[in-house]
Write an enzyme that holds these catalytic residues in place. Structure first.
Site, PDB file in Angstrom:
ATOM      1  CE1 TYR A  33      -3.879   2.219   0.460  1.00 43.92           C
ATOM      2  CE2 TYR A  33      -2.785   3.068   2.417  1.00 43.92           C
ATOM      3  CZ  TYR A  33      -3.799   3.145   1.482  1.00 43.92           C
ATOM      4  OH  TYR A  33      -4.728   4.161   1.575  1.00 43.92           O
ATOM      5  CG  ASP A  34       3.016   1.977   3.594  1.00 46.01           C
ATOM      6  OD1 ASP A  34       1.800   1.769   3.634  1.00 46.01           O
ATOM      7  OD2 ASP A  34       3.748   1.891   4.591  1.00 46.01           O
ATOM      8  CB  VAL A  49      -8.888   1.236  15.001  1.00 47.97           C
ATOM      9  CG1 VAL A  49      -8.911   2.736  14.800  1.00 47.97           C
ATOM     10  CG2 VAL A  49      -8.849   0.884  16.469  1.00 47.97           C
ATOM     11  CB  SER A  98     -15.734   0.214  11.416  1.00 49.09           C
ATOM     12  OG  SER A  98     -14.467  -0.100  10.895  1.00 49.09           O
ATOM     13  CG  PHE A 137     -12.141  -0.197  19.026  1.00 47.14           C
ATOM     14  CD1 PHE A 137     -11.585  -1.475  18.939  1.00 47.14           C
ATOM     15  CD2 PHE A 137     -11.313   0.853  19.421  1.00 47.14           C
ATOM     16  CE1 PHE A 137     -10.238  -1.703  19.229  1.00 47.14           C
ATOM     17  CE2 PHE A 137      -9.972   0.635  19.717  1.00 47.14           C
ATOM     18  CZ  PHE A 137      -9.433  -0.642  19.614  1.00 47.14           C
ATOM     19  N   GLY A 187      -1.623  -0.155  22.987  1.00 55.31           N
ATOM     20  CA  GLY A 187      -2.648   0.883  22.814  1.00 55.31           C
ATOM     21  C   GLY A 187      -2.107   2.294  22.940  1.00 55.31           C
ATOM     22  CG  ASP A 209       0.067  -0.586  13.921  1.00 52.37           C
ATOM     23  OD1 ASP A 209      -0.893  -1.336  13.727  1.00 52.37           O
ATOM     24  OD2 ASP A 209      -0.059   0.596  14.300  1.00 52.37           O
ATOM     25  NE  ARG A 266      -0.787   7.050   9.795  1.00 52.58           N
ATOM     26  CZ  ARG A 266      -1.414   5.912   9.522  1.00 52.58           C
ATOM     27  NH1 ARG A 266      -2.706   5.817   9.695  1.00 52.58           N
ATOM     28  NH2 ARG A 266      -0.748   4.877   9.099  1.00 52.58           N
TER      29      ARG A 266
HETATM   30  N1  UDP Z   1      -6.099  -1.408  15.786  1.00 48.11           N
HETATM   31  C1  UDP Z   1      -6.434  -2.019  16.990  1.00 48.11           C
HETATM   32  N2  UDP Z   1      -7.446  -2.907  16.992  1.00 48.11           N
HETATM   33  C2  UDP Z   1      -8.170  -3.245  15.876  1.00 48.11           C
HETATM   34  C3  UDP Z   1      -7.846  -2.598  14.658  1.00 48.11           C
HETATM   35  C4  UDP Z   1      -6.785  -1.687  14.656  1.00 48.11           C
HETATM   36  O1  UDP Z   1      -5.821  -1.747  18.026  1.00 48.11           O
HETATM   37  O2  UDP Z   1      -9.077  -4.090  15.990  1.00 48.11           O
HETATM   38  C5  UDP Z   1      -5.007  -0.417  15.779  1.00 48.11           C
HETATM   39  C6  UDP Z   1      -3.960  -0.651  14.700  1.00 48.11           C
HETATM   40  O3  UDP Z   1      -2.968  -1.543  15.130  1.00 48.11           O
HETATM   41  C7  UDP Z   1      -3.435   0.758  14.486  1.00 48.11           C
HETATM   42  C8  UDP Z   1      -4.648   1.649  14.759  1.00 48.11           C
HETATM   43  O4  UDP Z   1      -5.556   0.851  15.504  1.00 48.11           O
HETATM   44  O5  UDP Z   1      -2.430   1.062  15.413  1.00 48.11           O
HETATM   45  C9  UDP Z   1      -5.336   2.156  13.496  1.00 48.11           C
HETATM   46  O6  UDP Z   1      -5.588   1.052  12.688  1.00 48.11           O
HETATM   47  P1  UDP Z   1      -6.424   1.126  11.332  1.00 48.11           P
HETATM   48  O7  UDP Z   1      -6.397  -0.244  10.743  1.00 48.11           O
HETATM   49  O8  UDP Z   1      -7.747   1.720  11.575  1.00 48.11           O
HETATM   50  O9  UDP Z   1      -5.632   2.133  10.396  1.00 48.11           O
HETATM   51  P2  UDP Z   1      -4.098   2.539  10.164  1.00 48.11           P
HETATM   52  O10 UDP Z   1      -3.998   3.901  10.723  1.00 48.11           O
HETATM   53  O11 UDP Z   1      -3.179   1.589  10.880  1.00 48.11           O
HETATM   54  O12 UDP Z   1      -3.912   2.498   8.691  1.00 48.11           O
END
Ligand code: UDP
Length: 320
Positions: A154-155, A196, A198, A200, A216, A282, A286
């Site tokens: 992706y990146d 994350v 949707s 949660f 976290g 990860d 950001r």
């Molecule tokens: N994350 C999490 N639990 C989940 C899904 C994601 O803790 O069920 C974390 C993930 O590791 C990342 C952050 O939430 O650090 C954002 O993840 P997401 O996939 O939404 O987008 P990203 O910013 O990583 O592209």
């Protein structure tokens, strides 16, 4: 009225953008191959005579240009975007499609822009900054990306797409701009998309455990969809954006633990919080520097995280 191509128009951000453009009376040609988008996102629009849907792969078509007549503007949002390998829709499960959508797909759409003399917008991503060594991230930061880690499909594809966009801009004078989208959320995210917010919300609504990856403490900055759509339109329709790169997002930075706690409280669930392994590469933080978007577009997000989460929880409550 102008004719607008929205590639990736059946995805989360794309379908919101199509709806808004139709409300503003534009003619919209939505292009999507539905690998991660969904026809249900655009089903209401299909009845509208200003709206048409082309089910095609922007990276594969031999006669791509043959599908289009007059085109004034092109939004390129076509790409898988979720990094969560547990989700069927994740780019981890579509590595080649992701690379091709942002490389060959970007080439096809830029060729269309060149032939039709249309203005072009490429949606890049905060992921081009990788695991950033500076925070907040300004557009001038070159990033810290692993070129062959699991997120690289992706990146690096987005980085290539940026380079391709500038190739057409510099060689052919195509009117282009690049926006780097930071985390965005809201109604019509796919429930199983693995992002994350949707994830949660749906875990909380189902009373199951909220899965925090790692400890976290990693941060993200979340922008509500309506703010993002407004920014995308300003980025393509504002006069002074040719050749620019612009961060779009909400600088309100939060830890993932904070997001889990907010969702738990707002849904009023006694779901527990569990920890799972942090995926490779990860990013630990950001946060967008949006000074440029403010100055150039006169835009900044208006919807707070609390308000946006309330609307998103409401949507998923009714959808489930
Ligand atoms: N994350 C999490 N639990 C989940 C899904 C994601 O803790 O069920 C974390 C993930 O590791 C990342 C952050 O939430 O650090 C954002 O993840 P997401 O996939 O939404 O987008 P990203 O910013 O990583 O592209």
């Amino acid at each position: 009225m102008s004719n607008i191509v929205v590639a990736g128009g059946a995805g989360f951000i794309g379908s919101h953008l199509c709806k808004r453009l139709i409300e503003e009376k534009y003619t919209v040609i939505c292009v999507d191959n539905l690998i991660t988008g969904a026809e249900s996102n655009i089903s209401d629009l299909l009845k509208n005579p200003q709206f048409s849907f082309l089910n095609l792969d922007i990276s594969k078509e031999d006669d791509f240009l043959g599908h289009f007549q007059d085109v004034d503007y092109i939004f390129h949002l076509a790409s898988p975007a979720s990094p969560n390998k547990k989700s069927e829709r994740s780019y981890i499960n579509y590595p080649i499609e992701t690379m091709l959508a942002n490389s060959a797909g970007t080439y096809n759409l830029l060729t269309l822009a060149k032939e039709k003399n249309a203005k072009f917008l490429f949606t890049s991503t905060s992921e081009v900054y990788g695991n950033p060594a500076v925070s907040p991230q300004p557009e001038t930061y070159f990033g810290n990306v692993n070129p062959n880690g699991i997120r690289s499909v992706y990146d690096e594809a987005k980085r290539f797409g940026e380079a391709m966009t500038f190739g057409f801009h510099r060689k052919y004078g195509v009117d282009t701009r690049i926006v780097r989208i930071f985390n965005t959320y809201g109604p019509f995210m796919q429930k199983d998309d693995g992002r994350v917010v949707s994830t949660f919300i749906n875990q909380a609504l189902e009373g199951s455990a909220l899965t925090i990856f790692g400890d976290g403490s990693q941060t993200r900055s979340f922008c509500y969809i309506d703010d993002m759509v407004e920014a995308l339109m300003k980025a393509l329709f504002t006069q002074n954006t040719d050749g620019e790169v612009i961060n779009l997002g909400n600088p309100d930075e939060r830890t993932i633990t904070e997001i889990a706690q907010m969702v738990k409280k707002m849904v009023s669930t006694d779901s527990e919080i569990v920890h799972e392994d942090l995926p490779q590469d990860d990013p630990l933080k950001r946060k967008p520097d949006i000074t440029k978007a403010k100055n150039l577009l006169g835009w900044e997000p208006k919807i707070s995280l609390e308000e946006g989460l309330t609307k998103t929880i409401e949507y998923f409550r009714n959808a489930s």
